[in-house]
Motif scaffolding. Structure first.
Motif, PDB file in Angstrom:
ATOM      1  N   ILE A 120       0.837  -1.202   0.000  1.00  0.00           N
ATOM      2  CA  ILE A 120       0.000   0.000   0.000  1.00  0.00           C
ATOM      3  C   ILE A 120       0.874   1.255   0.000  1.00  0.00           C
ATOM      4  O   ILE A 120       0.616   2.223  -0.727  1.00  0.00           O
ATOM      5  N   ILE A 121       1.923   1.230   0.832  1.00  0.00           N
ATOM      6  CA  ILE A 121       2.833   2.376   0.933  1.00  0.00           C
ATOM      7  C   ILE A 121       3.549   2.609  -0.394  1.00  0.00           C
ATOM      8  O   ILE A 121       3.713   3.748  -0.845  1.00  0.00           O
ATOM      9  N   ASN A 122       3.988   1.515  -1.031  1.00  0.00           N
ATOM     10  CA  ASN A 122       4.663   1.641  -2.321  1.00  0.00           C
ATOM     11  C   ASN A 122       3.762   2.314  -3.352  1.00  0.00           C
ATOM     12  O   ASN A 122       4.211   3.155  -4.144  1.00  0.00           O
ATOM     13  N   LEU A 156      13.825  -0.064   0.510  1.00  0.00           N
ATOM     14  CA  LEU A 156      13.120   1.209   0.542  1.00  0.00           C
ATOM     15  C   LEU A 156      13.096   1.897  -0.821  1.00  0.00           C
ATOM     16  O   LEU A 156      12.327   2.832  -1.028  1.00  0.00           O
ATOM     17  N   LEU A 157      13.930   1.437  -1.739  1.00  0.00           N
ATOM     18  CA  LEU A 157      13.999   2.051  -3.069  1.00  0.00           C
ATOM     19  C   LEU A 157      13.011   1.429  -4.052  1.00  0.00           C
ATOM     20  O   LEU A 157      12.854   1.923  -5.172  1.00  0.00           O
ATOM     21  N   GLN A 158      12.335   0.355  -3.647  1.00  0.00           N
ATOM     22  CA  GLN A 158      11.469  -0.383  -4.559  1.00  0.00           C
ATOM     23  C   GLN A 158      10.353   0.472  -5.175  1.00  0.00           C
ATOM     24  O   GLN A 158      10.031   0.299  -6.358  1.00  0.00           O
ATOM     25  N   PRO A 159       9.737   1.395  -4.424  1.00  0.00           N
ATOM     26  CA  PRO A 159       8.671   2.197  -5.048  1.00  0.00           C
ATOM     27  C   PRO A 159       9.132   2.964  -6.285  1.00  0.00           C
ATOM     28  O   PRO A 159       8.382   3.072  -7.261  1.00  0.00           O
ATOM     29  N   ALA A 160      10.362   3.482  -6.263  1.00  0.00           N
ATOM     30  CA  ALA A 160      10.873   4.207  -7.432  1.00  0.00           C
ATOM     31  C   ALA A 160      11.060   3.260  -8.607  1.00  0.00           C
ATOM     32  O   ALA A 160      10.785   3.608  -9.756  1.00  0.00           O
ATOM     33  N   ILE A 161      11.533   2.064  -8.322  1.00  0.00           N
ATOM     34  CA  ILE A 161      11.718   1.069  -9.385  1.00  0.00           C
ATOM     35  C   ILE A 161      10.375   0.684  -9.986  1.00  0.00           C
ATOM     36  O   ILE A 161      10.217   0.604 -11.212  1.00  0.00           O
ATOM     37  N   ILE A 226      21.367  -0.046  -7.217  1.00  0.00           N
ATOM     38  CA  ILE A 226      21.046   1.371  -7.059  1.00  0.00           C
ATOM     39  C   ILE A 226      21.458   1.856  -5.671  1.00  0.00           C
ATOM     40  O   ILE A 226      22.052   2.929  -5.514  1.00  0.00           O
ATOM     41  N   ALA A 227      21.146   1.061  -4.644  1.00  0.00           N
ATOM     42  CA  ALA A 227      21.508   1.437  -3.275  1.00  0.00           C
ATOM     43  C   ALA A 227      23.020   1.552  -3.123  1.00  0.00           C
ATOM     44  O   ALA A 227      23.522   2.486  -2.477  1.00  0.00           O
ATOM     45  N   HIS A 228      23.755   0.624  -3.733  1.00  0.00           N
ATOM     46  CA  HIS A 228      25.222   0.661  -3.647  1.00  0.00           C
ATOM     47  C   HIS A 228      25.771   1.908  -4.340  1.00  0.00           C
ATOM     48  O   HIS A 228      26.656   2.589  -3.800  1.00  0.00           O
ATOM     49  N   ALA A 229      25.237   2.221  -5.521  1.00  0.00           N
ATOM     50  CA  ALA A 229      25.721   3.394  -6.262  1.00  0.00           C
ATOM     51  C   ALA A 229      25.400   4.678  -5.507  1.00  0.00           C
ATOM     52  O   ALA A 229      26.230   5.603  -5.439  1.00  0.00           O
ATOM     53  N   ALA A 230      24.201   4.750  -4.926  1.00  0.00           N
ATOM     54  CA  ALA A 230      23.818   5.947  -4.174  1.00  0.00           C
ATOM     55  C   ALA A 230      24.676   6.090  -2.921  1.00  0.00           C
ATOM     56  O   ALA A 230      25.116   7.198  -2.583  1.00  0.00           O
TER      57      ALA A 230
END
Length: 251
Positions: A120-122, A156-161, A226-230
């Protein structure tokens, strides 16, 4: 005298924020609410003695903004840069006054450990980005003293993906006017909010540096990459010595 004057001004500024949220926000569009929130955040930083320094690239819009987390001040610094909907832990919603203010200012409350709630949050985060707004979160999940960057929680980055929207890293640093590291704004460990506020009001001036780093596309990458690059991009600005040591160890 400086500390007492700042406390008085802070109380008045908070009262203004509460009254504006209660009496004015219900009649305004989301963009106008955002502009008021941005102006209020800039005012808060100024009355607490912060100077804001922004460099780097332009903000992508929409985007999921992710930053290292040092202090409660981070939220207002990012809002001063661009009004954003923040992702926060669910129990903040129960805090007196603060929880209500957060809810009225587009905060998304995340209940960890619930897959159904995460879905739901995503969807809620994706809808905000689809409307052209920024959503911001702190993927470390905790605060540091600002001298290093902890592990990023990639989930936590999944919604953007899912939404096909970019992830844009922001590096947050607190410095003295001569450029030296300071932990005066830190809100970590066993520090209470009042401890943190006391340290801030005692400092003559603190500079909060926000570096906007290049946005990372999410269409052809997984969330761990993505998390590693950020993380690497932010650490290179916040703690270059730590990043260099990690690279030497990996080699």
């Amino acid at each position: 005298m400086r500390r007492g004057w700042r406390y008085t001004r802070l109380a008045l500024h908070l009262l203004q924020g509460v009254l504006t949220t209660a009496l004015v926000f219900p009649w305004l569009s989301l963009p106008r609410r955002g502009r008021l929130r941005q102006r209020w955040s800039k005012g808060l930083l100024a009355l607490l003695g912060f100077r804001m320094r922004v460099d780097g690239v332009e903000l992508a819009r929409p985007a999921l903004l992710i930053a290292n987390h040092v202090s409660w001040v981070d939220i207002f610094a990012i809002n001063a840069l661009s009004p954003s909907a923040f992702v926060s832990k669910a129990d903040v919603r129960q805090w007196p006054v603060i929880g209500w203010l957060a809810a009225m200012n587009e905060t998304v409350f995340l209940q960890r450990g619930s897959r159904g709630h995460a879905r739901i949050i995503n969807e809620e985060i994706a809808a905000r980005m689809a409307a052209g707004r920024h959503v911001a979160l702190f993927p470390e999940g905790t605060t540091t003293d600002g001298s290093h960057v902890q592990h990023f929680h990639a989930a936590l980055l999944q919604p953007a993906i899912n939404a096909g929207q970019p992830v844009q890293p922001l590096a947050v640093c607190y410095r003295t006017p001569d450029g030296a590291f300071t932990r005066a704004a830190a809100y970590d460990g066993d520090l209470s909010f009042m401890d943190s506020l006391s340290a801030i009001t005692a400092a003559p001036c603190i500079e909060v540096h926000l570096t906007v780093l290049p946005a990372l596309p999410t269409t052809a990458a997984n969330r761990r990459d993505i998390a590693h690059a950020a993380h690497a991009a932010i650490a290179a600005r916040v703690a270059p010595e730590m990043l260099a040591a990690a690279e030497r160890a990996a080699a």
